[in-house]
Scaffold this motif. Sequence first.
Motif, PDB file in Angstrom:
ATOM      1  N   UNK A  79       0.802  -1.226   0.000  1.00 10.57           N
ATOM      2  CA  UNK A  79       0.000   0.000   0.000  1.00 10.57           C
ATOM      3  C   UNK A  79       0.831   1.271   0.000  1.00 10.57           C
ATOM      4  N   UNK A  80       2.005   1.252   0.610  1.00 11.20           N
ATOM      5  CA  UNK A  80       2.809   2.478   0.667  1.00 11.20           C
ATOM      6  C   UNK A  80       3.305   2.896  -0.710  1.00 11.20           C
ATOM      7  N   UNK A  81       3.354   1.972  -1.639  1.00  5.81           N
ATOM      8  CA  UNK A  81       3.818   2.283  -2.984  1.00  5.81           C
ATOM      9  C   UNK A  81       2.716   2.169  -4.027  1.00  5.81           C
ATOM     10  N   UNK A  82       1.455   2.021  -3.609  1.00  2.00           N
ATOM     11  CA  UNK A  82       0.342   1.821  -4.529  1.00  2.00           C
ATOM     12  C   UNK A  82       0.631   0.679  -5.498  1.00  2.00           C
ATOM     13  N   UNK A  83       1.197  -0.392  -4.982  1.00  6.28           N
ATOM     14  CA  UNK A  83       1.584  -1.544  -5.799  1.00  6.28           C
ATOM     15  C   UNK A  83       0.948  -2.813  -5.254  1.00  6.28           C
ATOM     16  N   UNK A  84       0.887  -3.806  -6.108  1.00  8.34           N
ATOM     17  CA  UNK A  84       0.428  -5.126  -5.692  1.00  8.34           C
ATOM     18  C   UNK A  84       0.995  -6.168  -6.633  1.00  8.34           C
ATOM     19  N   UNK A  85       1.203  -7.349  -6.108  1.00  9.00           N
ATOM     20  CA  UNK A  85       1.466  -8.499  -6.954  1.00  9.00           C
ATOM     21  C   UNK A  85       0.107  -9.134  -7.197  1.00  9.00           C
ATOM     22  N   UNK A  86      -0.278  -9.181  -8.461  1.00  7.56           N
ATOM     23  CA  UNK A  86      -1.613  -9.656  -8.830  1.00  7.56           C
ATOM     24  C   UNK A  86      -1.515 -10.910  -9.684  1.00  7.56           C
ATOM     25  N   UNK A  87      -2.602 -11.663  -9.673  1.00  5.87           N
ATOM     26  CA  UNK A  87      -2.685 -12.919 -10.410  1.00  5.87           C
ATOM     27  C   UNK A  87      -3.971 -12.894 -11.215  1.00  5.87           C
ATOM     28  N   UNK A 121       4.765  -8.507 -15.916  1.00  8.76           N
ATOM     29  CA  UNK A 121       4.906  -9.835 -15.318  1.00  8.76           C
ATOM     30  C   UNK A 121       6.186  -9.942 -14.514  1.00  8.76           C
ATOM     31  N   UNK A 122       6.103 -10.753 -13.472  1.00  7.51           N
ATOM     32  CA  UNK A 122       7.265 -11.019 -12.625  1.00  7.51           C
ATOM     33  C   UNK A 122       7.346 -12.516 -12.380  1.00  7.51           C
ATOM     34  N   UNK A 123       8.491 -12.941 -11.906  1.00  6.74           N
ATOM     35  CA  UNK A 123       8.645 -14.306 -11.417  1.00  6.74           C
ATOM     36  C   UNK A 123       8.802 -14.218  -9.912  1.00  6.74           C
ATOM     37  N   UNK A 124       8.136 -15.116  -9.206  1.00 10.33           N
ATOM     38  CA  UNK A 124       8.200 -15.111  -7.758  1.00 10.33           C
ATOM     39  C   UNK A 124       8.155 -16.560  -7.290  1.00 10.33           C
ATOM     40  N   UNK A 125       9.139 -16.960  -6.513  1.00  4.16           N
ATOM     41  CA  UNK A 125       9.221 -18.354  -6.066  1.00  4.16           C
ATOM     42  C   UNK A 125       8.055 -18.755  -5.165  1.00  4.16           C
ATOM     43  N   UNK A 126       7.353 -17.774  -4.607  1.00  7.17           N
ATOM     44  CA  UNK A 126       6.186 -18.085  -3.772  1.00  7.17           C
ATOM     45  C   UNK A 126       4.946 -18.391  -4.604  1.00  7.17           C
ATOM     46  N   UNK A 127       4.961 -18.039  -5.880  1.00  8.23           N
ATOM     47  CA  UNK A 127       3.798 -18.227  -6.757  1.00  8.23           C
ATOM     48  C   UNK A 127       4.264 -18.908  -8.045  1.00  8.23           C
ATOM     49  N   UNK A 128       4.639 -20.162  -7.951  1.00  9.58           N
ATOM     50  CA  UNK A 128       5.157 -20.882  -9.109  1.00  9.58           C
ATOM     51  C   UNK A 128       4.010 -21.287 -10.032  1.00  9.58           C
ATOM     52  N   UNK A 129       4.285 -21.491 -11.329  1.00  9.76           N
ATOM     53  CA  UNK A 129       3.225 -21.896 -12.263  1.00  9.76           C
ATOM     54  C   UNK A 129       2.679 -23.284 -11.944  1.00  9.76           C
ATOM     55  N   UNK A 130       1.420 -23.496 -12.280  1.00  6.61           N
ATOM     56  CA  UNK A 130       0.792 -24.805 -12.138  1.00  6.61           C
ATOM     57  C   UNK A 130       1.178 -25.678 -13.332  1.00  6.61           C
ATOM     58  N   UNK A 131       1.158 -26.993 -13.140  1.00  2.00           N
ATOM     59  CA  UNK A 131       1.470 -27.899 -14.241  1.00  2.00           C
ATOM     60  C   UNK A 131       0.388 -27.895 -15.321  1.00  2.00           C
ATOM     61  N   UNK A 132      -0.842 -27.668 -14.940  1.00  2.00           N
ATOM     62  CA  UNK A 132      -1.952 -27.757 -15.894  1.00  2.00           C
ATOM     63  C   UNK A 132      -2.337 -26.414 -16.509  1.00  2.00           C
ATOM     64  N   UNK A 133      -1.684 -25.354 -16.104  1.00  2.00           N
ATOM     65  CA  UNK A 133      -1.975 -24.014 -16.621  1.00  2.00           C
ATOM     66  C   UNK A 133      -0.670 -23.432 -17.161  1.00  2.00           C
ATOM     67  N   UNK A 134      -0.745 -22.881 -18.347  1.00  2.00           N
ATOM     68  CA  UNK A 134       0.461 -22.302 -18.934  1.00  2.00           C
ATOM     69  C   UNK A 134       0.637 -20.862 -18.443  1.00  2.00           C
ATOM     70  N   UNK A 135       1.826 -20.508 -17.996  1.00  2.00           N
ATOM     71  CA  UNK A 135       2.117 -19.155 -17.493  1.00  2.00           C
ATOM     72  C   UNK A 135       2.442 -18.242 -18.676  1.00  2.00           C
ATOM     73  N   UNK A 136       1.613 -17.224 -18.861  1.00  2.00           N
ATOM     74  CA  UNK A 136       1.866 -16.205 -19.870  1.00  2.00           C
ATOM     75  C   UNK A 136       2.677 -15.067 -19.265  1.00  2.00           C
ATOM     76  N   UNK A 137       3.003 -14.098 -20.091  1.00  2.00           N
ATOM     77  CA  UNK A 137       3.842 -12.991 -19.637  1.00  2.00           C
ATOM     78  C   UNK A 137       3.302 -11.675 -20.174  1.00  2.00           C
ATOM     79  N   UNK A 138       3.028 -10.744 -19.262  1.00  2.08           N
ATOM     80  CA  UNK A 138       2.691  -9.386 -19.664  1.00  2.08           C
ATOM     81  C   UNK A 138       4.022  -8.662 -19.805  1.00  2.08           C
ATOM     82  N   UNK A 139       4.437  -8.429 -21.030  1.00  2.00           N
ATOM     83  CA  UNK A 139       5.696  -7.726 -21.249  1.00  2.00           C
ATOM     84  C   UNK A 139       5.544  -6.308 -20.709  1.00  2.00           C
TER      85      UNK A 139
END
Length: 185
Positions: A79-87, A121-139
Motif C-alpha cells: 500500500x505504501x507504494x500503490x503496488x500489488x502483486x496480482x494474479x 509480469x514477474x517471477x516469484x518463487x512463492x507463486x510458481x506456475x501450475x502444471x496444468x496451466x500455462x504461465x503467460x507474460x505481460x511484457x
Amino acid sequence: MFPSFQLNSLDQYDQYKVAASTEHSGCFVFQHIGNPQIFKLEILLNLSPEVAMRGLTNVPLYKVWHPEVVQGDIKLGISSDNCAISYQKHREYSKWYRERDFLYLRHIFKLHTGYYIADKSIENTNFIPFDTIHRGRIIYQIAKVSPSSTGTKLVMECQIDHGGLLNRSHANELTLRYLLGFQKM
C-alpha cells in the motif's frame, strides 16, 4: 526490465492501424504497424473515472465483467507504494489452448487529471506456475483513465506473450479478445 515508455505516447496513433472496432460501444483496438504484438485499446466508458478505476483495480472482480478472465487475485498488496502483486487466469479456448495465467506487478498512480495503471509480469518463487496451466507474460501493459466530455476515456497499450506453441497470429487474436473484453465493464 520495464521498457522505456513516454506516458504522452498513449494518445498517439501514428504507428498504428485499426485491428477491431465496435462502433456501438465506442471501443477501438489498434495494432502497431512495426511490432504487431503491441496493441492499443481506446474505449469511452459511461462511468466516472473513479468508478472506472475501482473496476480496473479490483482484480478479483474481473471475472464478473470480463469474459476472458476466470480468476483474479491480489497476492500481495504494497500500500505504501500503490503496488500489488496480482494474479489473473484466462479461460481455455479449446483442448489445444489451455488456460493461461499471469503473475504481475501492478503500480497505480495519478498524474494531473489522469489515473495510470502499469503492469509487468514477474517471477516469484512463492507463486510458481501450475502444471496444468500455462504461465503467460505481460511484457508491459499501461492504462490511462481520464475524464472525457461523455464520461471516461480508457486508453491501454500492451504487449502480451501468451506462451506455448501458439503461432503469432493466434497469439495476437487472444490479445485482441482480451482487450475487447474491456467493453463489458
